[in-house]
Every structure is written in C-alpha cells, then in structure tokens.
Motif scaffolding. Structure first.
Motif, PDB file in Angstrom:
ATOM      1  N   ARG A 202       0.387  -4.371   7.491  1.00 57.71           N
ATOM      2  CA  ARG A 202      -0.318  -3.508   6.529  1.00 57.71           C
ATOM      3  C   ARG A 202      -0.958  -4.313   5.404  1.00 57.71           C
ATOM      4  NH1 ARG A 202       3.066  -2.192   2.058  1.00 57.71           N
ATOM      5  NH2 ARG A 202       5.192  -2.973   2.289  1.00 57.71           N
ATOM      6  N   SER A 203      -0.386  -5.456   5.079  1.00 57.26           N
ATOM      7  CA  SER A 203      -0.935  -6.276   3.994  1.00 57.26           C
ATOM      8  C   SER A 203      -2.355  -6.740   4.300  1.00 57.26           C
ATOM      9  CB  SER A 203      -0.040  -7.488   3.737  1.00 57.26           C
ATOM     10  OG  SER A 203       0.073  -8.297   4.900  1.00 57.26           O
ATOM     11  N   GLU A 204      -2.696  -6.851   5.593  1.00 58.75           N
ATOM     12  CA  GLU A 204      -4.039  -7.297   5.957  1.00 58.75           C
ATOM     13  C   GLU A 204      -5.094  -6.244   5.611  1.00 58.75           C
ATOM     14  OE1 GLU A 204      -4.039  -8.500  10.026  1.00 58.75           O
ATOM     15  OE2 GLU A 204      -2.891 -10.324   9.631  1.00 58.75           O
ATOM     16  N   TRP A 205      -4.658  -5.018   5.395  1.00 54.21           N
ATOM     17  CA  TRP A 205      -5.568  -3.943   4.995  1.00 54.21           C
ATOM     18  C   TRP A 205      -5.365  -3.560   3.523  1.00 54.21           C
ATOM     19  CZ3 TRP A 205      -4.338  -4.586  10.058  1.00 54.21           C
ATOM     20  CH2 TRP A 205      -5.359  -4.450  10.981  1.00 54.21           C
ATOM     21  N   GLY A 206      -4.735  -4.432   2.764  1.00 52.63           N
ATOM     22  CA  GLY A 206      -4.590  -4.190   1.334  1.00 52.63           C
ATOM     23  C   GLY A 206      -3.450  -3.267   0.951  1.00 52.63           C
ATOM     24  N   LEU A 207      -2.563  -2.937   1.885  1.00 53.39           N
ATOM     25  CA  LEU A 207      -1.407  -2.088   1.580  1.00 53.39           C
ATOM     26  C   LEU A 207      -0.225  -3.010   1.275  1.00 53.39           C
ATOM     27  CD1 LEU A 207      -1.852   0.503   4.466  1.00 53.39           C
ATOM     28  CD2 LEU A 207      -2.719   0.643   2.130  1.00 53.39           C
ATOM     29  N   THR A 208      -0.151  -3.480   0.041  1.00 51.21           N
ATOM     30  CA  THR A 208       0.765  -4.571  -0.295  1.00 51.21           C
ATOM     31  C   THR A 208       1.964  -4.152  -1.152  1.00 51.21           C
ATOM     32  OG1 THR A 208      -0.613  -5.115  -2.224  1.00 51.21           O
ATOM     33  CG2 THR A 208      -1.083  -6.271  -0.149  1.00 51.21           C
ATOM     34  N   TRP A 209       2.034  -2.893  -1.589  1.00 55.65           N
ATOM     35  CA  TRP A 209       3.142  -2.503  -2.468  1.00 55.65           C
ATOM     36  C   TRP A 209       4.481  -2.778  -1.804  1.00 55.65           C
ATOM     37  CZ3 TRP A 209       7.471   0.461  -2.273  1.00 55.65           C
ATOM     38  CH2 TRP A 209       8.106   0.729  -3.497  1.00 55.65           C
ATOM     39  N   ASN A 210       5.451  -3.251  -2.620  1.00 62.62           N
ATOM     40  CA  ASN A 210       6.798  -3.453  -2.127  1.00 62.62           C
ATOM     41  C   ASN A 210       7.752  -3.570  -3.296  1.00 62.62           C
ATOM     42  OD1 ASN A 210       8.625  -3.666   0.045  1.00 62.62           O
ATOM     43  ND2 ASN A 210       7.165  -4.975   1.154  1.00 62.62           N
ATOM     44  N   ALA A 211       9.040  -3.612  -2.974  1.00 65.45           N
ATOM     45  CA  ALA A 211      10.074  -3.820  -3.984  1.00 65.45           C
ATOM     46  C   ALA A 211      11.179  -4.651  -3.346  1.00 65.45           C
ATOM     47  CB  ALA A 211      10.630  -2.485  -4.470  1.00 65.45           C
ATOM     48  N   ALA A 212      11.665  -5.639  -4.090  1.00 71.07           N
ATOM     49  CA  ALA A 212      12.717  -6.513  -3.583  1.00 71.07           C
ATOM     50  C   ALA A 212      14.069  -5.805  -3.630  1.00 71.07           C
ATOM     51  CB  ALA A 212      12.764  -7.800  -4.401  1.00 71.07           C
ATOM     52  N   LEU A 213      14.904  -6.085  -2.638  1.00 70.57           N
ATOM     53  CA  LEU A 213      16.254  -5.535  -2.583  1.00 70.57           C
ATOM     54  C   LEU A 213      17.243  -6.540  -3.172  1.00 70.57           C
ATOM     55  CD1 LEU A 213      16.205  -4.124   1.061  1.00 70.57           C
ATOM     56  CD2 LEU A 213      15.750  -2.874  -1.059  1.00 70.57           C
ATOM     57  N   GLU A 214      18.283  -6.042  -3.833  1.00 71.90           N
ATOM     58  CA  GLU A 214      19.281  -6.924  -4.421  1.00 71.90           C
ATOM     59  C   GLU A 214      19.974  -7.772  -3.367  1.00 71.90           C
ATOM     60  OE1 GLU A 214      22.035  -4.812  -6.818  1.00 71.90           O
ATOM     61  OE2 GLU A 214      20.527  -4.097  -8.259  1.00 71.90           O
TER      62      GLU A 214
END
Length: 205
Positions: free
Chosen positions: A171-183
């Motif tokens: 998805r990042s290749e289409w600009g869908l880059t949102w994420n959140a790191a897990l502890e």
C-alpha cells in the motif's frame, strides 16, 4: 472450456489454433462486451492488523466493463471504477479512518480505478491481467491472476461469465503510508495488502 486460446508457439501452429477455435462454437460465443454486475460481484481486501490477525473488508459500490476476445487474448480489456466511500470492514470507526486523509482521502480522491493494458493465458482456465491501478493520485502497474469460473445463461436470459482472482500490493507504493508502532515491536497495519476479485459480468444484448 478455456476462454482464450493459448498463444501460438510458432507461426506454423497457426492453422491448428484457428481450427480449434472454429470447432468450438461455445468458446466463440463468449466474445463480446460485458458489464460487471455489482449485485453479484465483490472487490475486497485483507490486511494484517497488529501483527497477529487479519482484517477483511470490501467496497460495496463499483462498476466496470469487460471486452472478451475468444480468439485473441491481447484484444481483451477490463475497466473497473471503485467508490472509496463504499469501503466496509464491519466497524464504522475503522471505515471512517480508512476514508480519511490518513489513508484513502475519499473526499479528495473518490475513486480507485483499474485499466488493463495486457491479458495472457497461463493455463487452460487461468489468465493474467496486467493494468494500471490508480489510488489517490498515484498510478502503478498491477497484475491480477484470474481463474475463469465458466459461463451460463441465467433465469432472465442474460449470458454471464465469472472470474475470481487475487493480487498482492504494497500500500505504501500508492501513498497509503499511515501506521503506528507497537510496544512489542512491529506495526499496527501491514504494508502488504491482498486484493480479491469475484466478478460476474453480463454480456451486452
């Protein structure tokens, strides 16, 4: 029954391929223009969540056309428009987040589109469709492996064909880059997304 003839290995094989096509009137009858039936088709996706489980969703509103050529696969085409606002994962809050600017930005980019550029047969009942997938303002090539499920005349007299297939994208290749790191390591949403297609299309009268 195959939808498309296999590619000719050599020019000398051409007469045999032509004879096979001419001897199969059911195959020849499939050639034509088709409209995807959204009531009996689905376009979905699967993505890993929190590194431990899969979230599945679909797009409830889409439309498209197919041009099938039983004699020349390269002449076959597919065109699909998907309404982003119709995304449904079963959780309203999650759907709202996916529609937001963090992901699809549905208000600014209401459609996801696919336009085929090539079709090839990979074996007797499977095909590879390559085309341009546009999400937001990014267009990149996508290859979909499809299985031909057959053809039938329904109770209303409409001639139908069916296909199902899958494709994997980052998805990042289409600009869908949102994420959140897990502890515990890793991220909330995987980059890899599996797209699924289950298509029923009706032949133009």
């Amino acid at each position: 029954m195959a939808l498309f003839n296999r590619k000719r290995a050599t020019e000398t094989a051409a007469p045999a391929a032509t004879a096979t096509l001419a001897a199969d009137p059911a195959l020849a009858a499939l050639t034509g223009e088709y409209t995807i039936d959204p009531a009996h088709s689905s376009i979905g996706f699967t993505v890993r969540h929190a590194m431990v489980t899969n979230v599945r969703g679909s797009f409830g509103e889409h439309e498209g056309t197919l041009r099938l050529d039983g004699a020349n696969p390269a002449a076959s085409t597919a065109s699909i428009d998907v309404k982003i606002d119709s995304i449904d994962t079963g959780i309203a809050d999650r759907d709202g987040h996916l529609k937001s600017a963090d992901f699809f930005d549905a208000e600014k980019f209401p459609l996801m589109t696919f336009r085929s550029t090539a079709v090839e047969q990979t074996d007797s009942e499977t095909y590879r469709v390559t085309g341009d997938l546009t999400i937001k303002d990014v267009t990149k090539p996508l290859t979909i492996d499809l299985e031909f499920n057959g053809s039938a005349t329904d109770v209303y007299g409409a001639d139908r064909v069916g296909f199902e297939g899958t494709a994997d994208i980052l998805r990042s290749e289409w600009g869908l880059t949102w994420n959140a790191a897990l502890e515990t390591g890793g991220v909330m949403v995987s980059d890899k997304v599996k797209l699924t297609f289950d298509i029923s299309a009706v032949k133009a009268a």
